[in-house]
Design a protein around this motif. Structure first.
Motif, PDB file in Angstrom:
ATOM      1  N   UNK A 170      51.359  34.260  48.248  1.00  0.00           N
ATOM      2  CA  UNK A 170      50.355  33.531  47.474  1.00  0.00           C
ATOM      3  C   UNK A 170      49.011  34.233  47.534  1.00  0.00           C
ATOM      4  N   UNK A 171      48.238  34.052  46.485  1.00  0.00           N
ATOM      5  CA  UNK A 171      46.922  34.658  46.440  1.00  0.00           C
ATOM      6  C   UNK A 171      46.504  34.943  45.022  1.00  0.00           C
ATOM      7  N   UNK A 172      45.547  35.822  44.875  1.00  0.00           N
ATOM      8  CA  UNK A 172      44.998  36.201  43.583  1.00  0.00           C
ATOM      9  C   UNK A 172      45.414  37.638  43.304  1.00  0.00           C
ATOM     10  N   UNK A 173      46.199  37.840  42.240  1.00  0.00           N
ATOM     11  CA  UNK A 173      46.759  39.149  41.917  1.00  0.00           C
ATOM     12  C   UNK A 173      45.916  39.883  40.874  1.00  0.00           C
ATOM     13  N   UNK A 174      45.723  41.169  41.105  1.00  0.00           N
ATOM     14  CA  UNK A 174      45.013  42.032  40.167  1.00  0.00           C
ATOM     15  C   UNK A 174      45.748  43.371  40.088  1.00  0.00           C
ATOM     16  N   UNK A 175      45.311  44.203  39.170  1.00  0.00           N
ATOM     17  CA  UNK A 175      45.870  45.545  39.018  1.00  0.00           C
ATOM     18  C   UNK A 175      44.764  46.505  38.594  1.00  0.00           C
ATOM     19  N   UNK A 176      44.983  47.784  38.823  1.00  0.00           N
ATOM     20  CA  UNK A 176      44.035  48.784  38.319  1.00  0.00           C
ATOM     21  C   UNK A 176      44.367  49.177  36.883  1.00  0.00           C
ATOM     22  N   UNK A 177      45.448  48.610  36.335  1.00  0.00           N
ATOM     23  CA  UNK A 177      45.896  48.937  34.984  1.00  0.00           C
ATOM     24  C   UNK A 177      45.460  47.850  33.995  1.00  0.00           C
ATOM     25  N   UNK A 185      35.207  40.770  45.458  1.00  0.00           N
ATOM     26  CA  UNK A 185      35.287  40.864  44.005  1.00  0.00           C
ATOM     27  C   UNK A 185      34.032  40.326  43.342  1.00  0.00           C
ATOM     28  N   UNK A 186      33.567  41.022  42.315  1.00  0.00           N
ATOM     29  CA  UNK A 186      32.452  40.558  41.492  1.00  0.00           C
ATOM     30  C   UNK A 186      32.897  40.565  40.035  1.00  0.00           C
ATOM     31  N   UNK A 187      32.853  39.389  39.409  1.00  0.00           N
ATOM     32  CA  UNK A 187      33.243  39.253  38.008  1.00  0.00           C
ATOM     33  C   UNK A 187      32.297  40.058  37.121  1.00  0.00           C
ATOM     34  N   UNK A 188      32.871  40.837  36.193  1.00  0.00           N
ATOM     35  CA  UNK A 188      32.072  41.618  35.241  1.00  0.00           C
ATOM     36  C   UNK A 188      32.109  40.949  33.861  1.00  0.00           C
ATOM     37  N   UNK A 189      33.342  40.777  33.335  1.00  0.00           N
ATOM     38  CA  UNK A 189      33.497  40.184  32.013  1.00  0.00           C
ATOM     39  C   UNK A 189      34.953  39.824  31.780  1.00  0.00           C
ATOM     40  N   UNK A 193      52.923  33.964  24.792  1.00  0.00           N
ATOM     41  CA  UNK A 193      54.178  33.628  24.119  1.00  0.00           C
ATOM     42  C   UNK A 193      54.875  32.485  24.865  1.00  0.00           C
ATOM     43  N   UNK A 194      54.983  32.611  26.187  1.00  0.00           N
ATOM     44  CA  UNK A 194      55.655  31.584  26.994  1.00  0.00           C
ATOM     45  C   UNK A 194      55.003  30.216  26.858  1.00  0.00           C
ATOM     46  N   UNK A 195      53.669  30.192  26.843  1.00  0.00           N
ATOM     47  CA  UNK A 195      52.915  28.930  26.846  1.00  0.00           C
ATOM     48  C   UNK A 195      52.440  28.516  25.454  1.00  0.00           C
ATOM     49  N   UNK A 196      52.850  29.285  24.428  1.00  0.00           N
ATOM     50  CA  UNK A 196      52.444  29.001  23.049  1.00  0.00           C
ATOM     51  C   UNK A 196      50.924  28.872  22.942  1.00  0.00           C
ATOM     52  N   UNK A 197      50.244  29.808  23.545  1.00  0.00           N
ATOM     53  CA  UNK A 197      48.782  29.815  23.562  1.00  0.00           C
ATOM     54  C   UNK A 197      48.249  30.774  22.508  1.00  0.00           C
ATOM     55  N   UNK A 198      47.121  30.432  21.924  1.00  0.00           N
ATOM     56  CA  UNK A 198      46.526  31.267  20.883  1.00  0.00           C
ATOM     57  C   UNK A 198      45.770  32.458  21.440  1.00  0.00           C
ATOM     58  N   UNK A 199      45.327  32.350  22.693  1.00  0.00           N
ATOM     59  CA  UNK A 199      44.564  33.466  23.251  1.00  0.00           C
ATOM     60  C   UNK A 199      44.691  33.491  24.771  1.00  0.00           C
ATOM     61  N   UNK A 200      44.295  34.619  25.321  1.00  0.00           N
ATOM     62  CA  UNK A 200      44.254  34.800  26.764  1.00  0.00           C
ATOM     63  C   UNK A 200      43.130  35.772  27.068  1.00  0.00           C
ATOM     64  N   UNK A 201      43.004  36.142  28.344  1.00  0.00           N
ATOM     65  CA  UNK A 201      41.871  36.973  28.744  1.00  0.00           C
ATOM     66  C   UNK A 201      42.275  38.008  29.789  1.00  0.00           C
ATOM     67  N   UNK A 202      41.723  39.196  29.628  1.00  0.00           N
ATOM     68  CA  UNK A 202      41.780  40.197  30.675  1.00  0.00           C
ATOM     69  C   UNK A 202      40.442  40.082  31.404  1.00  0.00           C
ATOM     70  N   UNK A 203      40.492  39.561  32.613  1.00  0.00           N
ATOM     71  CA  UNK A 203      39.296  39.406  33.439  1.00  0.00           C
ATOM     72  C   UNK A 203      39.064  40.695  34.204  1.00  0.00           C
ATOM     73  N   UNK A 204      37.834  41.165  34.186  1.00  0.00           N
ATOM     74  CA  UNK A 204      37.500  42.438  34.818  1.00  0.00           C
ATOM     75  C   UNK A 204      36.552  42.179  35.983  1.00  0.00           C
ATOM     76  N   UNK A 205      36.861  42.822  37.106  1.00  0.00           N
ATOM     77  CA  UNK A 205      36.076  42.656  38.330  1.00  0.00           C
ATOM     78  C   UNK A 205      35.701  44.020  38.886  1.00  0.00           C
ATOM     79  N   UNK A 247      35.194  50.057  42.086  1.00  0.00           N
ATOM     80  CA  UNK A 247      36.358  50.290  41.273  1.00  0.00           C
ATOM     81  C   UNK A 247      36.593  49.046  40.415  1.00  0.00           C
ATOM     82  N   UNK A 248      36.977  49.252  39.150  1.00  0.00           N
ATOM     83  CA  UNK A 248      37.321  48.135  38.279  1.00  0.00           C
ATOM     84  C   UNK A 248      38.776  47.747  38.498  1.00  0.00           C
ATOM     85  N   UNK A 249      38.998  46.437  38.565  1.00  0.00           N
ATOM     86  CA  UNK A 249      40.365  45.916  38.597  1.00  0.00           C
ATOM     87  C   UNK A 249      40.464  44.750  37.624  1.00  0.00           C
ATOM     88  N   UNK A 250      41.705  44.400  37.247  1.00  0.00           N
ATOM     89  CA  UNK A 250      41.944  43.491  36.138  1.00  0.00           C
ATOM     90  C   UNK A 250      42.880  42.359  36.559  1.00  0.00           C
TER      91      UNK A 250
END
Length: 160
Positions: free
Chosen positions: A27-34, A151-155, A47-59, A1-4
């Motif tokens: 505490x831990x590593x949080x993911x979602x199926x959405x 978990x196995x990182x996909x992209x 927006x909070x961190x004034x960052x230019x980009x972020x990532x949806x990590x897929x596992x 199953x893919x999670x994000x």
């Protein structure tokens, strides 16, 4: 199953980190199926961190390993779920020994209802009834190193 997992970084190797605030399942590593929920979280953090980009990590998550792990599963809001979330968010020093916890997200919109419950303004039955009117997304908490090994990182998809 893919999670994000939404992050301001590419997370090839998930880790258990100490949060800077109280979270639903501890505490831990949080993911979602959405994927959408993950992307929205990234956009808020940018927006909070004034960052230019972020990532949806897929596992890829090997669900067959759930039977080998100590898991706590909430399929919908319930009294037990509400009490577990409240304990994690409000009880100093509270911890648990589950490898994985799965259930609904008590996001900021519904946390107002938790505040009313905590103050005694509404009963747990009213809390659950109110929460069931929201379309809640889900979350998986990977609470132990053992759980992270499922978990196995996909992209990672870049969000601008």
């Amino acid at each position: 199953m893919k999670i994000y997992h939404g992050s301001l970084e590419v997370v090839k190797y998930p880790m258990i980190l100490q949060p800077n605030r109280k979270l639903d399942y501890g505490e831990g590593f949080y993911t979602t199926t959405s994927e959408k929920q993950s992307e929205e979280w990234v956009e808020r953090r940018m927006i909070e961190k004034h960052s230019e980009c972020g990532y949806v990590n897929i596992y890829e998550f090997d669900e067959t390993k759930l039977s080998e792990l100590k898991s706590l599963i909430f399929t919908e809001p319930s009294k037990e779920w509400a009490e577990f979330v409240m304990a994690n968010r409000t009880r100093k020093g509270f911890t648990h020994d589950y490898d994985i916890v799965y259930g609904p997200v008590a996001n900021d919109k519904v946390y107002l209802q938790f505040g009313l419950y905590e103050s005694g303004a509404i009963s747990v039955e009213t809390l659950i009834r109110e929460l069931k009117t929201y379309k809640l997304v889900d979350q998986y908490l990977f609470h132990t190193e053992r759980a992270l090994r499922t978990l196995n990182f996909i992209e990672a998809i870049r969000i601008n």
